[in-house]
Design a protein around this motif. Sequence first.
Motif, PDB file in Angstrom:
ATOM      1  N   UNK A 113      21.588  31.219  60.312  1.00  0.00           N
ATOM      2  CA  UNK A 113      22.671  32.071  59.806  1.00  0.00           C
ATOM      3  C   UNK A 113      22.910  31.785  58.329  1.00  0.00           C
ATOM      4  N   UNK A 114      23.533  32.745  57.659  1.00  0.00           N
ATOM      5  CA  UNK A 114      23.707  32.651  56.226  1.00  0.00           C
ATOM      6  C   UNK A 114      25.029  33.257  55.787  1.00  0.00           C
ATOM      7  N   UNK A 115      25.499  32.807  54.629  1.00  0.00           N
ATOM      8  CA  UNK A 115      26.628  33.452  53.962  1.00  0.00           C
ATOM      9  C   UNK A 115      26.106  34.392  52.881  1.00  0.00           C
ATOM     10  N   UNK A 116      25.044  33.955  52.208  1.00  0.00           N
ATOM     11  CA  UNK A 116      24.379  34.754  51.190  1.00  0.00           C
ATOM     12  C   UNK A 116      22.972  34.195  51.024  1.00  0.00           C
ATOM     13  N   UNK A 117      22.233  34.605  49.977  1.00  0.00           N
ATOM     14  CA  UNK A 117      20.836  34.220  49.868  1.00  0.00           C
ATOM     15  C   UNK A 117      20.641  32.752  49.524  1.00  0.00           C
ATOM     16  N   UNK A 118      21.704  32.060  49.116  1.00  0.00           N
ATOM     17  CA  UNK A 118      21.575  30.657  48.744  1.00  0.00           C
ATOM     18  C   UNK A 118      22.107  29.696  49.805  1.00  0.00           C
ATOM     19  N   UNK A 119      23.069  30.137  50.585  1.00  0.00           N
ATOM     20  CA  UNK A 119      23.745  29.252  51.533  1.00  0.00           C
ATOM     21  C   UNK A 119      23.360  29.643  52.955  1.00  0.00           C
ATOM     22  N   UNK A 120      22.457  28.835  53.517  1.00  0.00           N
ATOM     23  CA  UNK A 120      21.749  29.210  54.741  1.00  0.00           C
ATOM     24  C   UNK A 120      21.578  28.007  55.661  1.00  0.00           C
ATOM     25  N   UNK A 121      21.740  28.248  56.945  1.00  0.00           N
ATOM     26  CA  UNK A 121      21.430  27.258  57.982  1.00  0.00           C
ATOM     27  C   UNK A 121      20.266  27.794  58.793  1.00  0.00           C
ATOM     28  N   UNK A 122      19.211  26.996  58.951  1.00  0.00           N
ATOM     29  CA  UNK A 122      18.031  27.432  59.698  1.00  0.00           C
ATOM     30  C   UNK A 122      17.632  26.354  60.694  1.00  0.00           C
ATOM     31  N   UNK A 123      17.118  26.775  61.825  1.00  0.00           N
ATOM     32  CA  UNK A 123      16.621  25.807  62.801  1.00  0.00           C
ATOM     33  C   UNK A 123      15.379  26.358  63.481  1.00  0.00           C
ATOM     34  N   UNK A 124      14.419  25.467  63.752  1.00  0.00           N
ATOM     35  CA  UNK A 124      13.159  25.843  64.376  1.00  0.00           C
ATOM     36  C   UNK A 124      12.749  24.788  65.392  1.00  0.00           C
ATOM     37  N   UNK A 125      11.833  25.153  66.244  1.00  0.00           N
ATOM     38  CA  UNK A 125      11.218  24.183  67.151  1.00  0.00           C
ATOM     39  C   UNK A 125       9.743  24.527  67.307  1.00  0.00           C
ATOM     40  N   UNK A 126       8.956  23.515  67.629  1.00  0.00           N
ATOM     41  CA  UNK A 126       7.534  23.711  67.864  1.00  0.00           C
ATOM     42  C   UNK A 126       7.059  22.646  68.837  1.00  0.00           C
ATOM     43  N   UNK A 127       6.259  23.018  69.844  1.00  0.00           N
ATOM     44  CA  UNK A 127       5.743  21.991  70.772  1.00  0.00           C
ATOM     45  C   UNK A 127       4.999  20.897  70.020  1.00  0.00           C
ATOM     46  N   UNK A 128       5.237  19.651  70.406  1.00  0.00           N
ATOM     47  CA  UNK A 128       4.578  18.523  69.755  1.00  0.00           C
ATOM     48  C   UNK A 128       4.208  17.497  70.828  1.00  0.00           C
ATOM     49  N   UNK A 129       2.929  17.427  71.135  1.00  0.00           N
ATOM     50  CA  UNK A 129       2.442  16.496  72.150  1.00  0.00           C
ATOM     51  C   UNK A 129       1.917  15.239  71.467  1.00  0.00           C
ATOM     52  N   UNK A 130       2.593  14.136  71.715  1.00  0.00           N
ATOM     53  CA  UNK A 130       2.209  12.877  71.081  1.00  0.00           C
ATOM     54  C   UNK A 130       0.868  12.385  71.606  1.00  0.00           C
ATOM     55  N   UNK A 131      -0.019  12.024  70.677  1.00  0.00           N
ATOM     56  CA  UNK A 131      -1.304  11.441  71.052  1.00  0.00           C
ATOM     57  C   UNK A 131      -1.319   9.934  70.837  1.00  0.00           C
TER      58      UNK A 131
END
Length: 207
Positions: A91-109
């Motif tokens: 989510x964002x207030x404008x083009x500079x102030x932004x909260x982002x979150x992601x996930x990606x599978x990560x299998x430990x070797x």
Amino acid sequence: MKKLLFTIIVGISLSLTSCGQVDPNNNIDEGKVEGNIYTSQEIGWTIEIPKGWTVIDKEKTKETNEKGLKAIEETIDGQVDYSGLKNLISFQKNQFNIFQSTSEPFELEYEGEWEENNAALKEIIYTTYLNQGIKTDSSATTVEKIDGLEFQTYSFRIYSPKGEVILKQIMFSRLINGFDFGVNINYNNDKDRDELLKVFRNSKFKK
């Protein structure tokens, strides 16, 4: 390279916008928004979307994602497979102030692999900024506890050609439930920084 392609995208393009869609659930790959509360079942994470902030349009995110991908590939001189990357709540207030979150599978070797990957990503972000002609500096990596869980965190400052700070980024990451989970906070003023840090630090995680 794993996670947080958004970190580079925002610094380079500064062009994220929203389309004002009524249903924010159309703009996430995993989880659900009810009222102003987002919940990810895979991560076991709940966060409140602050009043006055808009959930970022997923289609616009995908467009800018390609810019970040191209910049990373130029840095590492190779291709990046981010097919498993999921856009969680952003989510964002404008083009500079932004909260982002992601996930990606990560299998430990092997033990310590995730920590090595996280350190390598930090270096790639820094080098990519420089390769794009963007002056930046970074902080040391530290550990912060949020709802009892330890997150690795570090930050970047982005400068204008005249040497003025125009954008700051704080990044949090942790391996959760087999997923490389990342949060990126972008801001250009202390008020919005404090609001974004508050909502993330008030997050709840299933133990």
